[in-house]
Design an enzyme around this catalytic site. Structure first.
Site, PDB file in Angstrom:
ATOM      1  N   ASP A 294      -4.261  64.759 -69.386  1.00 40.94           N
ATOM      2  CA  ASP A 294      -3.811  66.152 -69.331  1.00 40.94           C
ATOM      3  C   ASP A 294      -3.176  66.526 -70.671  1.00 40.94           C
ATOM      4  O   ASP A 294      -2.910  67.685 -70.932  1.00 40.94           O
ATOM      5  CB  ASP A 294      -2.787  66.331 -68.193  1.00 40.94           C
ATOM      6  CG  ASP A 294      -2.412  67.800 -67.989  1.00 40.94           C
ATOM      7  OD1 ASP A 294      -3.341  68.646 -67.972  1.00 40.94           O
ATOM      8  OD2 ASP A 294      -1.220  68.114 -67.855  1.00 40.94           O
TER       9      ASP A 294
ATOM     10  N   HIS B  43      -3.044  70.364 -70.465  1.00 41.11           N
ATOM     11  CA  HIS B  43      -1.598  70.413 -70.212  1.00 41.11           C
ATOM     12  C   HIS B  43      -1.256  71.346 -69.042  1.00 41.11           C
ATOM     13  O   HIS B  43      -0.476  72.283 -69.176  1.00 41.11           O
ATOM     14  CB  HIS B  43      -0.857  70.861 -71.482  1.00 41.11           C
ATOM     15  CG  HIS B  43       0.510  70.235 -71.587  1.00 41.11           C
ATOM     16  ND1 HIS B  43       0.973  69.638 -72.726  1.00 41.11           N
ATOM     17  CD2 HIS B  43       1.498  70.113 -70.674  1.00 41.11           C
ATOM     18  CE1 HIS B  43       2.195  69.182 -72.515  1.00 41.11           C
ATOM     19  NE2 HIS B  43       2.519  69.462 -71.275  1.00 41.11           N
TER      20      HIS B  43
ATOM     21  N   GLU C 216      -3.710  68.412 -79.101  1.00 39.66           N
ATOM     22  CA  GLU C 216      -3.658  69.595 -78.229  1.00 39.66           C
ATOM     23  C   GLU C 216      -2.956  70.802 -78.843  1.00 39.66           C
ATOM     24  O   GLU C 216      -3.282  71.942 -78.514  1.00 39.66           O
ATOM     25  CB  GLU C 216      -3.020  69.251 -76.881  1.00 39.66           C
ATOM     26  CG  GLU C 216      -1.534  68.962 -76.950  1.00 39.66           C
ATOM     27  CD  GLU C 216      -0.950  68.662 -75.572  1.00 39.66           C
ATOM     28  OE1 GLU C 216      -1.529  67.854 -74.835  1.00 39.66           O
ATOM     29  OE2 GLU C 216       0.087  69.248 -75.246  1.00 39.66           O
TER      30      GLU C 216
ATOM     31  N   ARG D 177       2.716  62.760 -72.662  1.00 35.94           N
ATOM     32  CA  ARG D 177       2.596  63.383 -73.979  1.00 35.94           C
ATOM     33  C   ARG D 177       1.452  62.687 -74.723  1.00 35.94           C
ATOM     34  O   ARG D 177       1.320  61.456 -74.660  1.00 35.94           O
ATOM     35  CB  ARG D 177       3.892  63.253 -74.798  1.00 35.94           C
ATOM     36  CG  ARG D 177       5.000  64.225 -74.396  1.00 35.94           C
ATOM     37  CD  ARG D 177       4.648  65.687 -74.712  1.00 35.94           C
ATOM     38  NE  ARG D 177       5.698  66.609 -74.312  1.00 35.94           N
ATOM     39  CZ  ARG D 177       5.766  67.237 -73.137  1.00 35.94           C
ATOM     40  NH1 ARG D 177       4.836  67.039 -72.225  1.00 35.94           N
ATOM     41  NH2 ARG D 177       6.745  68.090 -72.870  1.00 35.94           N
TER      42      ARG D 177
HETATM   43  P1  NAI Z   1      12.328  61.427 -66.630  1.00 34.59           P
HETATM   44  O1  NAI Z   1      13.303  61.512 -67.762  1.00 34.59           O
HETATM   45  O2  NAI Z   1      12.802  61.701 -65.235  1.00 34.59           O
HETATM   46  O3  NAI Z   1      11.651  59.967 -66.637  1.00 34.59           O
HETATM   47  C1  NAI Z   1      11.221  59.318 -67.790  1.00 34.59           C
HETATM   48  C2  NAI Z   1      11.315  57.827 -67.543  1.00 34.59           C
HETATM   49  O4  NAI Z   1      10.769  57.163 -68.673  1.00 34.59           O
HETATM   50  C3  NAI Z   1      12.765  57.342 -67.365  1.00 34.59           C
HETATM   51  O5  NAI Z   1      12.883  56.570 -66.192  1.00 34.59           O
HETATM   52  C4  NAI Z   1      12.989  56.512 -68.613  1.00 34.59           C
HETATM   53  O6  NAI Z   1      13.894  55.426 -68.393  1.00 34.59           O
HETATM   54  C5  NAI Z   1      11.588  56.022 -68.895  1.00 34.59           C
HETATM   55  N1  NAI Z   1      11.428  55.482 -70.235  1.00 34.59           N
HETATM   56  C6  NAI Z   1      12.089  55.818 -71.371  1.00 34.59           C
HETATM   57  N2  NAI Z   1      11.669  55.048 -72.384  1.00 34.59           N
HETATM   58  C7  NAI Z   1      10.731  54.221 -71.888  1.00 34.59           C
HETATM   59  C8  NAI Z   1       9.942  53.185 -72.451  1.00 34.59           C
HETATM   60  N3  NAI Z   1      10.044  52.846 -73.751  1.00 34.59           N
HETATM   61  N4  NAI Z   1       9.082  52.535 -71.661  1.00 34.59           N
HETATM   62  C9  NAI Z   1       8.971  52.855 -70.336  1.00 34.59           C
HETATM   63  N5  NAI Z   1       9.710  53.816 -69.751  1.00 34.59           N
HETATM   64  C10 NAI Z   1      10.572  54.489 -70.512  1.00 34.59           C
HETATM   65  O7  NAI Z   1      11.117  62.381 -67.020  1.00 34.59           O
HETATM   66  P2  NAI Z   1      10.043  63.048 -66.055  1.00 34.59           P
HETATM   67  O8  NAI Z   1      10.565  64.343 -65.546  1.00 34.59           O
HETATM   68  O9  NAI Z   1       9.560  62.051 -65.081  1.00 34.59           O
HETATM   69  O10 NAI Z   1       8.889  63.402 -67.117  1.00 34.59           O
HETATM   70  C11 NAI Z   1       8.174  62.382 -67.782  1.00 34.59           C
HETATM   71  C12 NAI Z   1       7.363  63.017 -68.902  1.00 34.59           C
HETATM   72  O11 NAI Z   1       6.338  63.839 -68.328  1.00 34.59           O
HETATM   73  C13 NAI Z   1       8.151  63.990 -69.799  1.00 34.59           C
HETATM   74  O12 NAI Z   1       8.797  63.289 -70.845  1.00 34.59           O
HETATM   75  C14 NAI Z   1       7.105  64.920 -70.312  1.00 34.59           C
HETATM   76  O13 NAI Z   1       6.658  64.422 -71.559  1.00 34.59           O
HETATM   77  C15 NAI Z   1       5.962  64.807 -69.296  1.00 34.59           C
HETATM   78  N6  NAI Z   1       5.688  66.082 -68.618  1.00 34.59           N
HETATM   79  C16 NAI Z   1       4.398  66.572 -68.634  1.00 34.59           C
HETATM   80  C17 NAI Z   1       4.082  67.751 -67.993  1.00 34.59           C
HETATM   81  C18 NAI Z   1       2.688  68.305 -67.967  1.00 34.59           C
HETATM   82  O14 NAI Z   1       2.508  69.521 -67.715  1.00 34.59           O
HETATM   83  N7  NAI Z   1       1.665  67.495 -68.184  1.00 34.59           N
HETATM   84  C19 NAI Z   1       5.133  68.542 -67.330  1.00 34.59           C
HETATM   85  C20 NAI Z   1       6.430  67.897 -67.289  1.00 34.59           C
HETATM   86  C21 NAI Z   1       6.688  66.726 -67.945  1.00 34.59           C
END
Ligand code: NAI
Length: 328
Positions: A258, A295, A263, A234
């Protein structure tokens, strides 16, 4: 059940229409408009709305949706930082999202950005098109043998760890929870250690109060000189103005984004004829070591099909009172 589908693009219809065959109870009306307070009342008479990353699903929008009788908000994405979840709870509106769809889709783009900026592929592409076969400005570094620092090792970050491992990199990670599937080849370290040791830093944690602007001048100064930074998570994880300061300090070999703070308003729009009044993004793009995509991490056939299927199942689950990990 009737769903009003905001900010619909052709590719949305192409993935949702075929998925509807498995959900005969659901009818979708697609509209171009983005969801925001001004457009929320269009949902009058609908059971659910479907929205994406740039929608404004804040308190005002939710109040209007509630008055319109909308019971379910279907986010067709993983992140939900644009939803006022507290307000939704107060109003009794169920919010569901698609937490895990083809995480490889985003992780592969993260590596693509890292490689593109390292080997200056965007520059090389244009040079050869111009019959310029010199190598000036194209020198990169090996990833093999270097250290990748992955911030956030959930679904996408875990895949990125595996990809970096496959490139022959030492992989270190920072997360508030350890992911046991990475035992044996990923070493968890403190954020400061990760910043100090990594040659490639890739962000995969969600945007929350605790992660807002986690990449700022102070954290940038802790990074190695010549680091590559990639953000596919994000935009607001990175303080863009301070990133620009860091780039000017020659901290980065490259930056691949990305997602970026400005954005909203740009994402998935053609603004090529607009005169931008103020744009930090334009300033970022003036640097030869920055690549920005809009994105598109989720934008693969496999991820789109999975998003459609899960979003429609989410509506069925909401209607049947089924609670699961997709609830926000
Ligand atoms: P997820 O929920 O599986 O993993 C997120 C990880 O971040 C978890 O392991 C969590 O413990 C960790 N986390 C939480 N707070 C933290 C902190 N303060 N410091 C370090 N780690 C921390 O989520 P997923 O599916 O891996 O997605 C991650 C992010 O990717 C989403 O939140 C979304 O913003 C972004 N995303 C971007 C896309 C794009 O098109 N560019 C598409 C899908 C997701």
């Amino acid at each position: 059940m009737k769903v009003l589908f905001y900010a619909a693009k052709i590719y949305d219809k192409k993935s949702f229409d075929p998925a509807l065959k498995n959900f005969p109870e659901i009818q979708i009306d697609y509209i171009d408009h983005e969801l925001e307070p001004r457009t929320a009342s269009l949902a009058d008479g609908y059971d659910a709305i479907c929205a994406f990353v740039s929608a404004d699903v804040g308190a005002e929008t939710l109040e209007i949706l509630n008055k319109c009788g909308v019971k379910t908000v279907l986010m067709r994405c993983a992140g939900f930082n644009n939803v006022d979840t507290q307000k939704a709870k107060e109003l009794g509106i169920t919010v569901k999202r698609v937490p895990g769809y083809a995480p490889e889709s985003v992780a592969e783009l993260a590596m693509a950005l890292a490689l593109a900026v390292n080997r200056r592929l965007y520059k090389a592409y244009n040079k050869v098109r111009e019959n310029d076969y010199t190598l000036k400005g194209l020198r990169g570094v090996l990833f093999n043998g270097k250290t990748a620092g992955i911030i956030g090792t959930g679904k996408i970050g875990a895949v990125m760890c595996k990809i970096c491992h496959g490139f022959g990199m030492r992989v270190i990670a920072y997360d508030v929870y350890k992911n046991p599937s990475l035992d044996g080849f990923v070493e968890y370290v403190s954020l400061d250690e990760l910043l100090a040791q990594s040659d490639l830093i890739s962000l995969h944690c969600p945007l929350m109060d605790s992660t807002y602007h986690m990449i700022n001048l102070e954290t940038i100064k802790k990074m190695k000189d010549g680091v590559i930074l990639v953000n596919t998570s994000r935009g607001a994880l990175v303080d863009t103005n301070e990133l620009i300061e860091g780039i000017r300090m020659n901290k980065f070999l490259g930056v691949g984004l990305d997602v970026y703070e400005e954005e909203t308003g740009n994402v998935y729009e053609d603004r090529s004829d607009d005169i931008m009044q103020h744009s930090v993004t334009a300033r970022l793009l003036a640097f030869p070591n920055v690549i920005i995509t809009s994105h598109q991490g989720f934008y693969t056939m496999e991820a789109l099909a999975a998003i459609a299927e899960t979003t429609l199942q989410n509506l069925m689950d909401a209607a049947n009172g089924v609670k699961n990990e997709n609830d926000v």
